[in-house]
Design a protein around this motif. Structure first.
Motif, PDB file in Angstrom:
ATOM      1  N   ASP A   9       0.842  -1.188   0.000  1.00  0.00           N
ATOM      2  CA  ASP A   9       0.000   0.000   0.000  1.00  0.00           C
ATOM      3  C   ASP A   9       0.884   1.247   0.000  1.00  0.00           C
ATOM      4  OD1 ASP A   9       0.794   0.679   2.562  1.00  0.00           O
ATOM      5  OD2 ASP A   9      -0.894  -0.331   3.515  1.00  0.00           O
ATOM      6  N   GLN A  14      -9.628  -4.181  -1.340  1.00  0.00           N
ATOM      7  CA  GLN A  14      -8.366  -3.630  -0.847  1.00  0.00           C
ATOM      8  C   GLN A  14      -7.168  -4.227  -1.574  1.00  0.00           C
ATOM      9  OE1 GLN A  14      -8.325  -1.965   2.565  1.00  0.00           O
ATOM     10  NE2 GLN A  14      -6.306  -1.282   1.963  1.00  0.00           N
ATOM     11  N   ASN A  66      -2.942 -11.520   9.104  1.00  0.00           N
ATOM     12  CA  ASN A  66      -2.232 -10.798   8.057  1.00  0.00           C
ATOM     13  C   ASN A  66      -3.137  -9.819   7.356  1.00  0.00           C
ATOM     14  OD1 ASN A  66       0.224 -11.812   8.475  1.00  0.00           O
ATOM     15  ND2 ASN A  66       0.250 -13.211   6.734  1.00  0.00           N
ATOM     16  N   GLU A  67      -4.389 -10.249   7.093  1.00  0.00           N
ATOM     17  CA  GLU A  67      -5.296  -9.373   6.365  1.00  0.00           C
ATOM     18  C   GLU A  67      -5.635  -8.152   7.204  1.00  0.00           C
ATOM     19  OE1 GLU A  67      -8.909 -10.974   4.511  1.00  0.00           O
ATOM     20  OE2 GLU A  67      -7.537 -12.205   3.348  1.00  0.00           O
ATOM     21  N   TYR A 105      -2.918  -5.822   7.101  1.00  0.00           N
ATOM     22  CA  TYR A 105      -2.849  -5.153   5.806  1.00  0.00           C
ATOM     23  C   TYR A 105      -3.823  -3.988   5.748  1.00  0.00           C
ATOM     24  CZ  TYR A 105      -2.247  -4.644   0.844  1.00  0.00           C
ATOM     25  OH  TYR A 105      -1.950  -4.147  -0.391  1.00  0.00           O
ATOM     26  N   ALA A 106      -5.026  -4.196   6.291  1.00  0.00           N
ATOM     27  CA  ALA A 106      -6.045  -3.148   6.241  1.00  0.00           C
ATOM     28  C   ALA A 106      -5.733  -2.080   7.277  1.00  0.00           C
ATOM     29  CB  ALA A 106      -7.415  -3.728   6.560  1.00  0.00           C
TER      30      ALA A 106
END
Lengths: 505, 324
Positions: free
Chosen positions: A170, A269, B319-320, B323-324
């Motif tokens: 990101d 995302q 992990n997700e 990530y967010a």
């Protein structure tokens, strides 16, 4: 020059992947390598890292000719590579990964304390404050990426090749990575940077080389290069010779037709930013953009191959479910994927079996389609789409690319879908079949079917589409219709710099 | 936070503790050096072969041949001692050379033919069992004065017997721990289990390591065969049928990921002890059929597979979120 490549050529089975390519890299510079699929970027990289052996040409590192035969040999010479998918082991600790293969030992046993110290030294200067004795997999991809860079730099130390390092990062992580890259550049490393994200390329690189069809098109200082020119180089379109391929600027009144499907705020995302899309009955919407820009990803969300995290889809009767391909098929969607060899055809089945595949799947295996009906369907589409074959029982794997593509089309037409997505329907197809597929697409939407077409061939896209949506850096950035649909405007839309380039991930 | 891969090991230890507590509540007199000594002695051959199996499984492979190799070893030792005047130590050396070479050959095939270890060692399982039959169909008793020495023990306070083979198992576990956690070979083993292609890119010599992994397992199977022959005082070609599966179960209950890449040698040790403890419990109870051992082991293996899956799932979700 740190690294000088001259006249590098490489062929695979007679087709030239690289044709007398020159490339050079100075110490203390970031040199971006750009090009669409098949341009020869990865072949060039693999020749440098010893994964491939070149057919002709020379590679010189610090003035001395080198001939790497394997990646480890290239590593010893000083050329290290970090790939998009981190090539480290998530089940080992950071320290184990960093020191792998040269662990400090005492009395033949690994000295864990010395290993920790060595790992900390290797990470020194990368601005990472992490526990090197935790598993690598516990950290984010960005940190793993930096660990991989640290390992490559300490193993090689002269040339660092970064192959799409930012693909799954990101914006904040990209900035973190770029800081590391800049530091390494300032330490005197030569860095080759490969990315599909133009904004990132402009942010980080000192020079840019564009490859197309295995040839070097241009090498230029980043500061001096014009974005529009750059995209033209990549796509190979000269804007002067603008082709008015639009066949009579067909049917502008289509916008007045009822909306068949409306997608609101569909996004995921790290895949594509949420977008809205309305598709009218019998309309062809084109998706244009560079490879990796998010065009295929958009289609995959619409067809449920990847599940959208946000948004909803509706048709005239209300919300529809597109959470997975089965649901999308039930809603009347069809999808002919980009890579037809692996995702489309079932090579060991016959033409007939390939055509009835989706129809049979939607009926369920308990209700087999009668053989006579299968034969009728196969024969009908072989004739309608002019599939060149000796008969319906021929294996699809034996057909040419264009005919395989027609069989895939037939598979979805047999379903009588309301909405068909075609990802690169003409890739790898000879010119004659090409025109036929374009004609077919046109004929389909006259029957009221809505289509979404993805293509790198801008002229072709203009020829078939009623509207074109431009995708850049995982965002839908522009919508063009009518007279606006020229290769010129599309290229400009792709090239337009972002207001905030660092957010382009 | 500690590494997530430690959690299965903690689970292994917790289950062992729980088993101990249950045993203590029901049979307080079970806690004697005698039971402890027997626990080590009875499970020595299983523990040794499980050390080899742990290495193979950590590397993402499997070795189905070890049960047959143990039987072959017993018959080989018994027949050679009966028919020749060789000293047992010489016979042991010959045997270990044979089983190590046998394992190395299987590893070589796994690498050269790019075959799953499952298939190659399945063939090895039948070959070794067949070879044992060829040597002798009957149970061959071992009568050699040196075996009396080997069957000796140290008397512990409380009249427990710490036998030589029990000590051998403990030593083998220590060596196994050093090998997997403290050598480059061990790191390569974990790397293999984590991803073969990546391990290769990082410079692991795949062929060499594969051969070494299966050779190690072959060596341990041979050593286990020696220990088993000391334990039973005979060699029998029908012995230790299915021991390879018991060993795999011990490794899994020990918290090692069956798909490789994560686990601890110490976990396997606890896994072996847990399985032994269940047997002791059933003996003490006296009313339960010995088949209950199998049922409890089956339930434990299932529980550990579910635990590993859940951890994997949690790690992915974690992990997700990160990530967010």
């Amino acid at each position: 020059m740190l690294l000088t490549v001259k006249n590098l050529s490489k062929s695979f089975l007679g087709s030239r992947a690289l044709d007398a390519v020159d490339f050079d890299l100075a110490a203390g510079e970031v040199h971006a390598l750009l090009g669409e699929n098949g341009a020869g970027k990865s072949t060039l990289i693999k020749c440098l890292t010893g994964a491939y052996h070149r057919d002709a040409g020379t590679i010189a590192l610090e003035g001395e000719a080198i001939d790497p035969r394997s990646t480890s040999q290239a590593q010893d010479l000083g050329i290290g590579t970090v790939y998009q998918e981190v090539n480290l082991l998530p089940n080992l600790t950071v320290a184990q990964n960093l020191t792998f293969g040269r662990e400090p030992t005492r009395f033949g046993l690994i000295d864990a304390r010395a290993r920790t110290r060595l790992a900390r030294e290797m990470l020194d200067g990368y601005g990472l404050d992490i526990d090197v004795n935790r598993d690598l997999g516990a950290y984010s991809v960005a940190i793993q990426q930096i660990v991989a860079i640290a390992r490559a730099v300490s193993l090689s130390g002269k040339v660092l090749i970064l192959d799409e390092p930012t693909a799954s990062l990101d914006a904040r992580e990209v900035e973190m990575l770029f800081k590391v890259v800049r530091d390494l550049r300032d330490r005197g490393l030569g860095i080759v940077f490969i990315s599909h994200f133009l904004d990132q390329v402009f942010t980080i690189s000192d020079r840019i080389t564009v490859l197309r069809n295995g040839r070097r098109i241009v090498t230029e200082d980043t500061a001096r290069i014009d974005r529009v020119k750059l995209i033209e180089h990549m796509l190979g379109h000269a804007l002067e010779s603008e082709v008015e391929a639009r066949a009579g600027a067909a049917a502008p009144e289509k916008g007045g037709r009822p909306i068949a499907f409306s997608f609101r705020n569909i996004g995921r995302q790290g895949v594509i930013e949420p977008f809205d899309l309305d598709i009218h009955e019998g309309e062809v919407v084109g998706l244009a953009g560079l490879l990796g820009s998010g065009r295929t990803e958009s289609a995959e969300l619409l067809y449920g191959i990847r599940t959208a995290q946000t948004g909803e889809a509706r048709d005239a009767n209300g919300p529809i479910n597109i959470r997975n391909p089965r649901a999308a098929i039930a809603a009347g969607f069809g999808f002919a994927p980009e890579d037809r060899k692996t995702d489309g055809i079932v090579a060991d089945l016959t033409i007939r079996e390939n055509i009835v595949l989706a129809l049979q799947a939607s009926k369920g295996w308990m209700r087999p389609i009668p053989r006579a009906e299968q034969n009728r369907l196969a024969d009908e589409y072989i004739e309608k789409l002019d599939i060149r074959t000796t008969g319906r029982e021929k294996l699809i794997g034996e057909l040419s690319g264009g005919n395989q593509q027609k069989v895939i089309l037939a598979r979805w037409l047999a379903m009588n879908p309301r909405f068909l997505i075609l990802d690169e329907p003409t890739r790898g197809i000879d010119v004659g079949a090409h025109a036929e597929i374009v004609r077919l697409i046109r004929a389909l939407n006259e029957k009221g079917m809505s289509l979404l077409v993805i293509s790198s061939e801008l002229e072709e896209l203009i020829a078939v589409s009623d509207r074109i949506i431009v995708v850049r850096d995982r965002r839908h950035v522009a919508e063009l219709a009518g007279d606006q649909m020229t290769t010129d405007t599309i290229v400009r839309a792709i090239a337009a710099p972002d207001a905030n380039p660092e957010e382009a991930a | 936070m500690t590494n997530a891969r430690l959690l299965p090991l903690f689970a292994t230890i917790a289950i062992f503790m729980l088993a101990l507590v249950i045993c203590f509540i029901q049979f307080p007199n079970m806690f004697s050096t005698r039971v402890l000594g027997n626990l080590l002695t009875d499970n020595a051959y299983l523990g040794i072969v499980a050390v080899g199996m742990t290495v193979v499984i950590l590397a993402g492979g499997i070795d189905l041949s070890v049960g047959s190799v143990i039987a072959f070893s017993g018959v080989f030792i018994a027949v050679v001692l009966r028919d020749t005047g060789l000293h047992p130590m010489v016979v042991f050396a010959m045997l270990l050379a044979i089983t190590t070479a046998f394992g190395a050959a299987m590893g070589g095939l796994v690498h050269a033919l790019v075959m799953p270890g499952f298939i190659v060692t399945l063939a090895g399982m039948f070959l070794a069992r067949g070879a044992a039959y060829m040597l002798s169909i009957d149970s061959v008793p071992i009568q050699h004065e040196f075996y009396d020495v080997l069957q000796s023990y140290i008397l512990l306070p409380g009249r427990g017997r710490l036998t030589l083979i029990g000590i051998t198992m403990l030593v083998v576990f220590v060596i196994g721990m050093l090998i997997v956690h403290k050598t480059r070979f061990g790191t390569a083993v974990y790397a293999f289990g984590g991803g073969e292609a990546t391990a290769r890119l990082m410079g692991v010599r795949q062929g060499r390591v594969t051969v070494m992994i299966y050779a190690f397992s072959g060596f341990m199977a041979g050593l286990s065969g020696i220990v088993f022959s000391i334990y039973t005082g005979s060699g029998y070609s029908l012995a230790t049928v299915g021991t390879e599966l018991t060993a795999i179960a011990a490794v899994v209950i020990g918290g090692t990921l069956l798909t490789g890449g994560a686990g601890y040698m110490f976990g396997t040790f606890i896994g072996v002890l847990t399985m032994g403890l269940i047997q002791v419990y059933i003996v003490f109870d006296g009313t339960l059929s010995s088949w209950w051992t199998k049922i409890v082991i089956g339930a434990l293996v299932l529980a550990f597979i579910l635990l590993q899956k859940a951890l994997l799932h949690l790690a992915r979700r974690g992990n997700e979120v990160a990530y967010a």
